[in-house]
Each structure stands twice: as structure tokens, then as C-alpha cells.
Design a protein around this motif. Structure first.
Motif, PDB file in Angstrom:
ATOM      1  N   LYS A 220       0.844  -1.188   0.000  1.00 50.37           N
ATOM      2  CA  LYS A 220       0.000   0.000   0.000  1.00 50.37           C
ATOM      3  C   LYS A 220       0.884   1.244   0.000  1.00 50.37           C
ATOM      4  N   PHE A 221       0.469   2.262  -0.758  1.00 52.84           N
ATOM      5  CA  PHE A 221       1.240   3.490  -0.898  1.00 52.84           C
ATOM      6  C   PHE A 221       0.300   4.689  -0.830  1.00 52.84           C
ATOM      7  N   THR A 222       0.848   5.804  -0.412  1.00 51.94           N
ATOM      8  CA  THR A 222       0.075   7.043  -0.400  1.00 51.94           C
ATOM      9  C   THR A 222       0.766   8.075  -1.273  1.00 51.94           C
ATOM     10  N   LEU A 223      -0.035   8.922  -1.923  1.00 52.10           N
ATOM     11  CA  LEU A 223       0.475   9.998  -2.762  1.00 52.10           C
ATOM     12  C   LEU A 223      -0.171  11.311  -2.340  1.00 52.10           C
ATOM     13  N   GLY A 224       0.594  12.381  -2.361  1.00 51.89           N
ATOM     14  CA  GLY A 224       0.106  13.709  -2.025  1.00 51.89           C
ATOM     15  C   GLY A 224       1.291  14.630  -1.789  1.00 51.89           C
ATOM     16  N   TYR A 225       1.021  15.868  -1.358  1.00 57.83           N
ATOM     17  CA  TYR A 225       2.131  16.785  -1.119  1.00 57.83           C
ATOM     18  C   TYR A 225       2.649  16.703   0.308  1.00 57.83           C
ATOM     19  N   GLY A 226       1.905  16.063   1.234  1.00 57.40           N
ATOM     20  CA  GLY A 226       2.315  15.977   2.627  1.00 57.40           C
ATOM     21  C   GLY A 226       3.553  15.116   2.822  1.00 57.40           C
ATOM     22  N   SER A 227       4.389  15.498   3.788  1.00 55.47           N
ATOM     23  CA  SER A 227       5.656  14.797   4.007  1.00 55.47           C
ATOM     24  C   SER A 227       5.466  13.384   4.544  1.00 55.47           C
ATOM     25  N   GLN A 228       4.239  13.054   5.005  1.00 56.08           N
ATOM     26  CA  GLN A 228       3.985  11.708   5.530  1.00 56.08           C
ATOM     27  C   GLN A 228       3.745  10.689   4.429  1.00 56.08           C
ATOM     28  N   ILE A 232       5.883  11.742  -2.533  1.00 51.92           N
ATOM     29  CA  ILE A 232       5.566  13.147  -2.310  1.00 51.92           C
ATOM     30  C   ILE A 232       5.616  13.876  -3.648  1.00 51.92           C
ATOM     31  N   LEU A 233       4.505  14.525  -3.991  1.00 51.80           N
ATOM     32  CA  LEU A 233       4.411  15.291  -5.229  1.00 51.80           C
ATOM     33  C   LEU A 233       4.590  16.770  -4.890  1.00 51.80           C
ATOM     34  N   ASN A 234       5.770  17.294  -5.184  1.00 46.42           N
ATOM     35  CA  ASN A 234       6.104  18.677  -4.861  1.00 46.42           C
ATOM     36  C   ASN A 234       5.950  19.582  -6.068  1.00 46.42           C
ATOM     37  N   GLY A 235       5.438  20.786  -5.821  1.00 50.35           N
ATOM     38  CA  GLY A 235       5.407  21.799  -6.866  1.00 50.35           C
ATOM     39  C   GLY A 235       4.295  21.640  -7.877  1.00 50.35           C
ATOM     40  N   TYR A 236       3.256  20.888  -7.539  1.00 50.98           N
ATOM     41  CA  TYR A 236       2.124  20.700  -8.453  1.00 50.98           C
ATOM     42  C   TYR A 236       0.879  21.347  -7.858  1.00 50.98           C
ATOM     43  N   ALA A 237       0.096  22.000  -8.709  1.00 56.40           N
ATOM     44  CA  ALA A 237      -1.150  22.621  -8.265  1.00 56.40           C
ATOM     45  C   ALA A 237      -2.233  21.560  -8.115  1.00 56.40           C
ATOM     46  N   GLU A 238      -3.201  21.846  -7.256  1.00 56.26           N
ATOM     47  CA  GLU A 238      -4.402  21.024  -7.063  1.00 56.26           C
ATOM     48  C   GLU A 238      -4.097  19.618  -6.536  1.00 56.26           C
ATOM     49  N   VAL A 239      -2.951  19.474  -5.874  1.00 52.01           N
ATOM     50  CA  VAL A 239      -2.630  18.223  -5.198  1.00 52.01           C
ATOM     51  C   VAL A 239      -2.833  18.447  -3.703  1.00 52.01           C
ATOM     52  N   CYS A 240      -3.619  17.578  -3.057  1.00 50.85           N
ATOM     53  CA  CYS A 240      -3.911  17.773  -1.635  1.00 50.85           C
ATOM     54  C   CYS A 240      -2.919  16.992  -0.767  1.00 50.85           C
ATOM     55  N   ASN A 241      -3.037  17.186   0.527  1.00 49.85           N
ATOM     56  CA  ASN A 241      -2.106  16.593   1.492  1.00 49.85           C
ATOM     57  C   ASN A 241      -2.008  15.076   1.327  1.00 49.85           C
ATOM     58  N   ILE A 282      -2.021   8.441 -15.124  1.00 45.77           N
ATOM     59  CA  ILE A 282      -2.728   8.905 -13.928  1.00 45.77           C
ATOM     60  C   ILE A 282      -2.496  10.405 -13.799  1.00 45.77           C
ATOM     61  N   LYS A 283      -3.561  11.136 -13.534  1.00 42.93           N
ATOM     62  CA  LYS A 283      -3.455  12.583 -13.340  1.00 42.93           C
ATOM     63  C   LYS A 283      -3.933  12.928 -11.935  1.00 42.93           C
ATOM     64  N   ILE A 284      -3.051  13.505 -11.149  1.00 40.38           N
ATOM     65  CA  ILE A 284      -3.355  13.947  -9.782  1.00 40.38           C
ATOM     66  C   ILE A 284      -3.019  15.424  -9.719  1.00 40.38           C
TER      67      ILE A 284
END
Length: 294
Positions: A220-228, A232-241, A282-284
Motif C-alpha cells: 500500500k502506498f500514499t500519494l500527495g504533497y504531505g511529508s507523511q 511526495i508530489l512537490n510543486g504541483y497545483a491542485e494536489v492535496c495533502n 494517472i493525473k493527480i
């Protein structure tokens, strides 16, 4: 992708080698400081020399824990603050782990158990617990017991190498070679296990992180801008924690939107949950990724 898997295995091994070197440097400098303070007449420090094996374990654990805890963050080029926080956590937990594992080995010797068996037990437990604490931090993605066991096997092999080098008196100054190879073996076993189980990957197609590859080596994996997050997707708009989950089930890989206020698109169609196949885009937010099967 096979090349990327091999590079990561080599990278993990190098990280372990550096961890062993760091543990050696800390051990050498630490005992010099203790000796200098003791010579200056500060009372109570002779206990360090009386229980040298235990304190060696704490400093070895500090060095290994610091680099092994940060290995994933370093691999994915996370920001400096995130990497330093991982290293600090690894240093604290690693030193406590080393103190416990080598302390147990010390008491085993007091209880008349073979010194070699006692030391091998300490190394095995050190590998288990250092990798185990890493898995605990990533427990939101499911604790992977085989990886922890690989760390224990690596610790045991490292202990055997350490003992053989000591036996033939070729362990180097202050056991340098033994510590480097012990750290190398722990990381190598983890890397080899992850090489074997990694059969899926995501490649970033757009903007800041274009070309970066996320190797899917967990259930299992998580994607988002949060450091947890795992990725980690950095520098992208409309990406949530915490934007999406990716998980394995029945030999398939699924993606799931975790935030109803934001979209996840697969092949430009909005989804809540969907299985993925080779080549899916995939578009996030504004980030685009492509799914690969290795």
C-alpha cells in the motif's frame, strides 16, 4: 526499470556501508571524548569503559539508524528538512536500539553464554529492530514483515563477518572493516528483498519531478504533497495533502481517490477507485504519472 531496481539495490548497500563508517567514526570520537573527560577528573565516566560493548552498540546503532531511516527520503530527493528529520529520528531510535541489543548481548555473557553467540544475537537483533522501526514509521502503508526479517538476516551475516575479521585480526583500526561490512550486509539484504518483490512502478511525466520513478515495493502506498506520504508530489497545483492510495490486491494494483474535493483521473477519466494496467496515465492535480509493470 530493471536497471533502476539494480541501481537502488546498489544504493541501499552503499547507504549501509556509509552507516557502518558513520558508526565507526562516532565510536572512535565518542570514546576519545570519554577518555579525555575522564582524564580531566570528571567522575563516573569509567563506567563507559567498563561496559564498552554496550556503548559501542549505541553508537553503531546511531550511525546505522540515521542513514537507514533516511534512505528512502534520500533516494526520492525529498527536501532537506524532511531528510534531516528522518535522520534525527533514526539517530535517536538507532542509538536506543543499539543500547538495548548490545546490552542484552553483554548480559548474556555475564550469564555465561558464549561470547560469540552473545555478539551474534546482538547483531541480529540490531538488524531486526533498526529495520523494524523504519517499517513502524511507514505503518500507514502496512508493515512488511519479510523486510524486517531480511534486516535480521543481514544483521546476523554482518555479525558473522565481524567475528571472522576479529578472529583473523584483519578488522582494521577500531574494527573499521567489520563495521562497514556489517552495515553493508544489513542494507544489501533489504535491497535484495525489495528487488525481488518490486514488479510495478510509476513514472512522473510532467513538470518539476519529470522522469522520477516510484518503485512500488509495498502492499500500500500514499500519494500527495504531505511529508507523511510514500510518494511526495512537490510543486504541483491542485494536489492535496493525502490525495490517493495505491494498493495491491489479488495480484492487481488499484488506485483510490482519498479526497472527494479533488480529482484523480486515469486515462483522463475521473475515478473513485480502479484497477490499473500497463501504460495507464494517472493525473493527480497537475501531476501526470504513468503506470508500468516490470
Amino acid at each position: 526499470m530493471f536497471f533502476m531496481k539494480s541501481i537502488r539495490t546498489l544504493y541501499y548497500s552503499t547507504i549501509g556501508l556509509l552507516g557502518g563508517l558513520c558508526g565507526w567514526a562516532l565510536m572512535q570520537s565518542g570514546f576519545h571524548v570519554f577518555d579525555a573527560l575522564s582524564a580531566a577528573g570528571i567522575p563516573g565516566l569509567n563506567i563507559v569503559r567498563l561496559n564498552e560493548f554496550i556503548y559501542e552498540g549505541a553508537l553503531i546503532g546511531l550511525g546505522l539508524g540515521m542513514v537507514l531511516q533516511a534512505r528512502v527520503s534520500l533516494w526520492y530527493h525529498h527536501d532537506l528538512v524532511h531528510i534531516m528529520s528522518k535522520m534525527l529520528y533514526g539517530a535517536v531510535v538507532g542509538s536506543a536500539t543499539g543500547l538495548f541489543c548490545f546490552g542484552l548481548g553483554h548480559f548474556m555473557q555475564i550469564w555465561q553464554i558464549s561470547p560469540i553467540l552473545s555478539r551474534l544475537t546482538s547483531w541480529t537483533l540490531l538488524g531486526l529492530f533498526i529495520v523494524g522501526t523504519t517499517e513502524f514509521v511507514r505503518s500507514h502503508s502496512g508493515i512488511f514483515w519479510p523486510r524486517i526479517i531480511s534486516g535480521g538476516i543481514g544483521g546476523f551475516i554482518g555479525g558473522v563477518i565481524f567475528e571472522l575479521l576479529m578472529l583473523y585480526q584483519i578488522s582494521g583500526p577500531g574494527h573499521l572493516y567489520g563495521l562497514i561490512l556489517a552495515g553493508f550486509s544489513i542494507s544489501l539484504l533489504i535491497g535484495l528483498y525489495e528487488y525481488r518483490v518490486t514488479s510495478f512502478a510509476l513514472r512522473v511525466l510532467s513538470s518539476k519531478q519529470e522522469g522520477q520513478i516510484f518503485l512500488l515495493d509495498q502492499n500500500k502506498f500514499t500519494l500527495g504533497y504531505g511529508s507523511q506520504n510514500d510518494f511526495i508530489l512537490n510543486g504541483y497545483a491542485e494536489v492535496c495533502n493525502l490525495h490517493a492510495h495505491i494498493y495491491k490486491k489479488d495480484n492487481q494494483v488499484f488506485i483510490e481517490n482519498t479526497d472527494a474535493a479533488n480529482e484523480v483521473l486515469v486515462n483522463y477519466r475521473q475515478i473513485d477507485q480502479q484497477s490499473m494496467k500497463k501504460g495507464d496515465v494517472i493525473k493527480i492535480g497537475t501531476a501526470q504519472l504513468q503506470y508500468y509493470e516490470i
